[in-house]
Write an enzyme that holds these catalytic residues in place. Structure first.
Site, short mmCIF file in Angstrom:
data_model
loop_
_atom_site.label_atom_id
_atom_site.label_comp_id
_atom_site.label_asym_id
_atom_site.label_seq_id
_atom_site.Cartn_x
_atom_site.Cartn_y
_atom_site.Cartn_z
N CYS A 1 14.13 28.50 9.79
CA CYS A 1 14.01 28.98 11.15
C CYS A 1 15.04 30.08 11.37
O CYS A 1 15.89 30.34 10.51
CB CYS A 1 14.21 27.84 12.15
SG CYS A 1 15.90 27.18 12.15
N HIS B 1 21.49 21.59 6.78
CA HIS B 1 21.16 20.30 6.17
C HIS B 1 20.14 20.46 5.05
O HIS B 1 18.98 20.03 5.17
CB HIS B 1 20.65 19.32 7.22
CG HIS B 1 21.74 18.48 7.80
ND1 HIS B 1 21.58 17.70 8.92
CD2 HIS B 1 23.02 18.28 7.40
CE1 HIS B 1 22.72 17.08 9.20
NE2 HIS B 1 23.60 17.42 8.29
N HIS C 1 24.11 12.52 14.54
CA HIS C 1 23.79 13.85 14.02
C HIS C 1 24.87 14.84 14.43
O HIS C 1 25.35 14.81 15.56
CB HIS C 1 22.43 14.30 14.56
CG HIS C 1 21.86 15.48 13.85
ND1 HIS C 1 22.28 16.78 14.11
CD2 HIS C 1 20.94 15.59 12.87
CE1 HIS C 1 21.62 17.61 13.34
NE2 HIS C 1 20.79 16.92 12.57
N GLU D 1 24.80 17.92 15.24
CA GLU D 1 24.49 18.75 16.40
C GLU D 1 24.81 18.01 17.69
O GLU D 1 25.41 18.57 18.61
CB GLU D 1 23.01 19.16 16.40
CG GLU D 1 22.66 20.04 17.61
CD GLU D 1 21.18 20.24 17.78
OE1 GLU D 1 20.72 20.22 18.95
OE2 GLU D 1 20.46 20.44 16.78
N THR E 1 18.06 19.86 19.63
CA THR E 1 17.04 20.90 19.43
C THR E 1 15.89 20.45 18.55
O THR E 1 14.78 20.95 18.67
CB THR E 1 17.65 22.17 18.80
OG1 THR E 1 18.29 21.83 17.56
CG2 THR E 1 18.65 22.83 19.73
N CYS F 1 14.12 23.52 20.54
CA CYS F 1 13.86 24.93 20.25
C CYS F 1 12.40 25.14 19.90
O CYS F 1 11.70 24.23 19.44
CB CYS F 1 14.77 25.44 19.13
SG CYS F 1 14.32 24.89 17.49
N SER G 1 17.34 16.26 10.10
CA SER G 1 16.66 15.58 11.21
C SER G 1 15.26 16.13 11.41
O SER G 1 14.29 15.37 11.55
CB SER G 1 17.47 15.73 12.49
OG SER G 1 16.76 15.27 13.62
N ASN G 2 15.11 17.44 11.44
CA ASN G 2 13.79 18.01 11.72
C ASN G 2 12.81 17.73 10.60
O ASN G 2 11.62 17.54 10.82
CB ASN G 2 13.89 19.51 12.03
CG ASN G 2 14.17 20.35 10.80
OD1 ASN G 2 13.25 20.76 10.09
ND2 ASN G 2 15.43 20.64 10.54
#
Length: 286
Positions: free
Chosen positions: A12, A40, A129, A131, A169, A197, A226-227
């Site tokens: 991204c 990550h 996390h 973030e 996010t 996001c 995480s994503n």
């Protein structure tokens, strides 16, 4: 057999910006440190380590890093850090280069402002996390991290207290909306800011669409991402034969008979070359 890559997959904007920042600084011949892994993805971190980039894993390591004849350069990871980390770097005379994702930086500004205005900040996300830890570290007053709808159901605010709700996010968009609805039913809707996001929403929608059609789904991402984990969860609900891999070495396909479509998606920290390797391997070998 068709092999189809999700429309939105791989680096991204925020991740690409952070990784590019490290490579730009390496051109200057400096000794580079990152506070936490820059992103990550273990493959990205490994490649940077081979080029001499060192990872600081804790505040203690950062505190022990001081300016001498040369001034160490510390790059802030894409996930961001608490305000305290900036203060330590300034006190130790370190060069700080901020590669925090702009979307994360926006959350820092929101919670800092709202907390100074007396709001109790609610962060929807994973409390462990980095973030989320960074976001919490910009709050000047009460802050609560909620990860599940059950925790939202059990939350009770103090009478007269104002709430500001933000999100990690990379949190699942539908889950965030559900938690917001729980708060609205309680009458706790003072200030809600959807800080997921666009890249996260786009990846999740794109992955779900392919997984719904695919016989086999492959999700490529770091095991601590995480994503990427959320993409896997979404795909697994749509396609029973879903595989989560970090590199091509992890790919051990047990394909069902008469496979028509293999779908591929990748987390926001996954380099394009890894995606291409997996695509090519599946096309050639299956």
């Amino acid at each position: 057999m068709e092999v189809r890559l999700a429309d939105c997959a791989g680096f991204c904007f925020g991740v690409k910006r952070a990784v590019d920042t490290v490579y730009e600084q390496l051109k200057n011949g400096k000794t580079i440190y990152t506070y936490g892994p820059i992103v990550h993805n273990e493959e990205v971190v490994r490649e940077l380590a081979e080029k001499g980039v060192r990872v600081l894993e804790s505040k203690e390591e950062l505190k022990n890093l001081k300016a001498g004849e040369t001034i160490p350069t510390v790059i802030i990871r894409a996930h961001g850090v608490a305000k305290e980390i900036y203060d330590i770097m300034e006190a130790n005379g370190l060069e700080c280069i901020d590669a925090t994702c702009p979307f994360v930086k926006k959350i820092h500004r929101i919670v800092e402002q709202k907390s100074t205005e007396g709001y109790h900040v609610i962060v929807v996300g994973d409390p462990k996390h980095p973030e989320v830890e960074g976001i919490v570290g910009w709050c000047q007053g009460p802050v609560t991290v909620l990860e599940t709808p059950e925790q939202a159901e059990n939350f009770v605010k103090t009478e007269g207290e104002k709430l500001c709700i933000v999100s990690q996010t990379t949190y699942n968009y539908n889950k965030f909306q559900y938690i917001v609805e729980i708060f609205e039913k309680k009458g706790y809707n003072d200030s809600v800011v959807n800080t997921i996001c666009n890249a996260t929403e786009e990846r999740q929608r794109s992955a779900k669409a392919i997984a719904a059609e695919a016989d086999v789904m492959i999700v490529i991402g770091g095991k601590h991402s995480s994503n990427s984990r959320k993409l896997y969860e979404i795909c697994q609900r749509e396609c029973v034969h879903t595989y989560f891999i970090q590199t091509l070495d992890d790919l051990h396909l047990d394909l069902p008979k008469a496979v028509r479509l293999v779908g591929i998606t990748a987390g926001a920290s996954t380099p394009n070359k890894l995606i291409e390797e997996v695509q090519n391997y599946v096309r050639i070998n299956f």
